[in-house]
Design an enzyme around this catalytic site. Structure first.
Site, PDB file in Angstrom:
ATOM      1  N   CYS A  65       0.854  -1.203   0.148  1.00 29.67           N
ATOM      2  CA  CYS A  65      -0.068   0.081  -0.065  1.00 29.67           C
ATOM      3  C   CYS A  65       0.908   1.371   0.113  1.00 29.67           C
ATOM      4  O   CYS A  65       2.002   1.410   0.411  1.00 29.67           O
ATOM      5  CB  CYS A  65      -0.951  -0.094   1.298  1.00 29.67           C
ATOM      6  N   CYS A  69      -0.176   4.876   6.926  1.00 30.50           N
ATOM      7  CA  CYS A  69      -0.815   4.803   8.076  1.00 30.50           C
ATOM      8  C   CYS A  69      -0.163   3.943   9.172  1.00 30.50           C
ATOM      9  O   CYS A  69       0.213   2.818   8.915  1.00 30.50           O
ATOM     10  CB  CYS A  69      -2.365   3.907   7.852  1.00 30.50           C
ATOM     11  N   CYS A  72      -0.679   0.241  10.386  1.00 27.02           N
ATOM     12  CA  CYS A  72      -0.985  -0.807   9.313  1.00 27.02           C
ATOM     13  C   CYS A  72       0.290  -1.794   8.982  1.00 27.02           C
ATOM     14  O   CYS A  72       1.253  -0.955   8.454  1.00 27.02           O
ATOM     15  CB  CYS A  72      -1.630  -0.158   8.172  1.00 27.02           C
ATOM     16  N   CYS A 109     -17.159  -9.586   3.351  1.00 29.31           N
ATOM     17  CA  CYS A 109     -16.327  -8.165   3.205  1.00 29.31           C
ATOM     18  C   CYS A 109     -15.206  -8.461   2.371  1.00 29.31           C
ATOM     19  O   CYS A 109     -14.498  -9.183   2.696  1.00 29.31           O
ATOM     20  CB  CYS A 109     -16.058  -7.680   4.698  1.00 29.31           C
ATOM     21  N   CYS A 142     -20.179  -6.579   1.494  1.00 33.33           N
ATOM     22  CA  CYS A 142     -19.772  -5.088   1.553  1.00 33.33           C
ATOM     23  C   CYS A 142     -18.395  -4.967   1.121  1.00 33.33           C
ATOM     24  O   CYS A 142     -17.398  -5.792   1.335  1.00 33.33           O
ATOM     25  CB  CYS A 142     -19.386  -5.038   3.241  1.00 33.33           C
ATOM     26  N   CYS A 202     -20.642   1.837   6.441  1.00 34.13           N
ATOM     27  CA  CYS A 202     -19.980   1.358   7.668  1.00 34.13           C
ATOM     28  C   CYS A 202     -18.791   1.998   8.153  1.00 34.13           C
ATOM     29  O   CYS A 202     -17.913   2.037   7.257  1.00 34.13           O
ATOM     30  CB  CYS A 202     -19.885  -0.209   7.245  1.00 34.13           C
ATOM     31  N   ARG A 272     -19.944  -3.619  15.749  1.00 37.94           N
ATOM     32  CA  ARG A 272     -19.107  -5.154  15.323  1.00 37.94           C
ATOM     33  C   ARG A 272     -17.816  -4.847  15.966  1.00 37.94           C
ATOM     34  O   ARG A 272     -16.853  -4.127  15.975  1.00 37.94           O
ATOM     35  CB  ARG A 272     -19.022  -4.874  13.951  1.00 37.94           C
TER      36      ARG A 272
END
Length: 459
Positions: A65, A69, A72, A109, A142, A202, A272
């Site tokens: 990526c 972040c 992560c 998901c 999702c 979400c 969740r």
């Protein structure tokens, strides 16, 4: 406690608590913890009974990526030893999804690492959604792909997506200290784009990144204003090779207080529990079921979760039941609001009718999503299958997003942890958590999903 009585009454009326009341929940003592859980549990049962919705992650694209972040394991410059692979083919993703559905998952998901999808990526994911829907009747899908551009949410909706996940993760005030390659406003914008296209929004948070109680309350109140249908709560998994590798400041008690606070602020929303629950709640996971009504089954994005059959046993042993495909998750007033929103094409609906806040915030966007789902492999699964093998699982696109290693706004990325030794007390020199108790640093091993093995993605 007068505080808890007040919060229960407000939760049953779908009334927003004050910021001071939310802070007070986080400041309660261990002596009052079971009272806090019982009070929030009354609110949970009012709107969701004793049902637990199961979700299953499918990791479409892992690692590499470009975003930075801090939490992560897939971030730019990450030294974490994780699986890295490019896009799964639609039939591969559909096969992985079927394993989760066989284990009882109601929602699949689809997560992909990266800043956000290209139009070609959206075409690819659209074909994947269609393949999953064709093979698994009634399953919810999702998507969690990062920052969305014009028309992309609409295309996903046309392909059959039911929801879109993109987490705020932390408060606006502290967001810049965690990520510099996109903004908090970017994240808000993506959540609003998804809702405007008729996708169920979400969005959730990551706790344990060194934030204050005020930060936690700020992000949960911001989520209430955004009015998502589901709020995933991730607990940071400090992955080696990431800037937050030494942030071990959560205890089971603090995690339960955080979940209770979220339930009081968002009483009628699908809350969740996502990445990091095994690491930080450990043997107190069953208590969390009195606060949340949804969880991820099996593995997370880049680390292993608890075996799916263990989750199913935990749910049954605690006196809860798995929500069936024919059951509507959200309370009727929220369903009516979303249906009206889709009918008029605004995606907004009657925010007073939905009951989770006043609607959209003025801020703007919702940033990237680096999370990629974790697929399944034998022996760690969402549920028992033939020959005793259990497919591995899920964690994040909805609410999972980045607790331990995902980027951007998707599902949880971290995974379950195991004790490295048999000690029951923290050793001398172990960091102390925010509530003054010894943390588990040095006693917890994060099991990296598939790393160092021949396990194929979603095998």
């Amino acid at each position: 406690m007068d505080l808890l009585s007040t919060l229960v009454d407000k939760g049953l009326r779908r009334e927003t608590p004050t910021r001071e009341e939310a802070l007070a929940v986080l400041a309660t003592s261990d002596d009052d913890l079971l009272d806090v859980v019982a009070a929030a549990g009354r609110v949970r049962r009012e709107w969701f009974g004793r049902r637990v919705k199961l979700n299953y992650l499918v990791n479409l694209k892992s690692g590499l990526c470009p975003e930075d972040c801090s939490y992560c394991s897939q971030r730019l410059g990450s030294g974490a030893d994780i699986l890295k692979y490019t896009w799964l083919k639609p039939d591969e993703a559909s096969k992985a999804a079927a394993a989760g559905v066989a284990g009882g998952a109601k929602r699949v998901c689809l997560v992909a690492s990266g800043r956000g999808p290209t139009d070609r990526d959206v075409d690819r994911v659209s074909r994947t959604i269609e393949a999953i829907k064709e093979e698994n009747e009634g399953v919810e899908v999702c998507a969690c792909l990062g920052l969305l551009s014009d028309g992309q949410a609409e295309q996903l909706r046309t392909a059959g997506a039911d929801a879109y996940n993109h987490n705020l993760n932390t408060s606006e005030a502290t967001y810049g200290a965690i990520t510099t390659t996109h903004t908090y406003a970017d994240r808000v914008d993506t959540v609003r784009r998804a809702r405007g296209a008729g996708l169920s929004p979400c969005s959730g948070l990551i706790a344990g990144m060194g934030e204050s109680d005020a930060d936690l309350v700020d992000v949960v109140f911001a989520l209430r204003e955004l009015d998502p249908d589901s709020v995933p709560v991730n607990f940071l998994i400090p992955f080696e090779g990431t800037p937050l590798a030494d942030e071990w400041n959560l205890t089971p008690q603090r995690c339960l207080r955080i979940l209770a606070m979220v339930r009081f602020v968002c009483p009628d929303v699908e809350v969740r529990i996502a990445g990091g629950r095994e690491v930080h709640l450990r043997s107190m996971q069953p208590l969390a079921l009195h606060l949340v009504n949804s969880l991820f089954l099996g593995d997370y994005l880049t680390s292993e979760g608890q075996a799916g059959q263990a989750d199913l046993d935990m749910i049954a042993d605690a006196g809860f039941e798995v929500e069936g495909a024919g059951t509507t998750t959200l309370p009727g007033h929220r369903v009516a609001g979303r249906t009206a929103a889709r009918a008029d094409g605004t995606g907004r609906g009657d925010t007073e009718a939905t009951g989770c806040g006043s609607g959209a915030v003025e801020s703007a966007s919702c940033s990237t999503s680096c999370g990629s789902v974790c697929g399944s492999h034998e022996g760690h699964g969402a549920g028992a299958v033939e020959n005793g093998a259990t497919p591995a699982g899920a964690s994040g696109a909805d609410g999972a997003s980045g607790a331990g290693g995902t980027g951007g706004g998707c599902g949880p990325c971290g995974g379950a942890g195991s004790r490295a030794g048999a000690e029951t007390e923290a050793a001398e020199g172990v960091p102390v958590a925010r509530d003054g108790k010894p943390s588990r640093a040095g006693l917890v091993t994060v099991r990296r999903r598939g790393a160092g093995t021949d396990v194929a993605p979603n095998a």
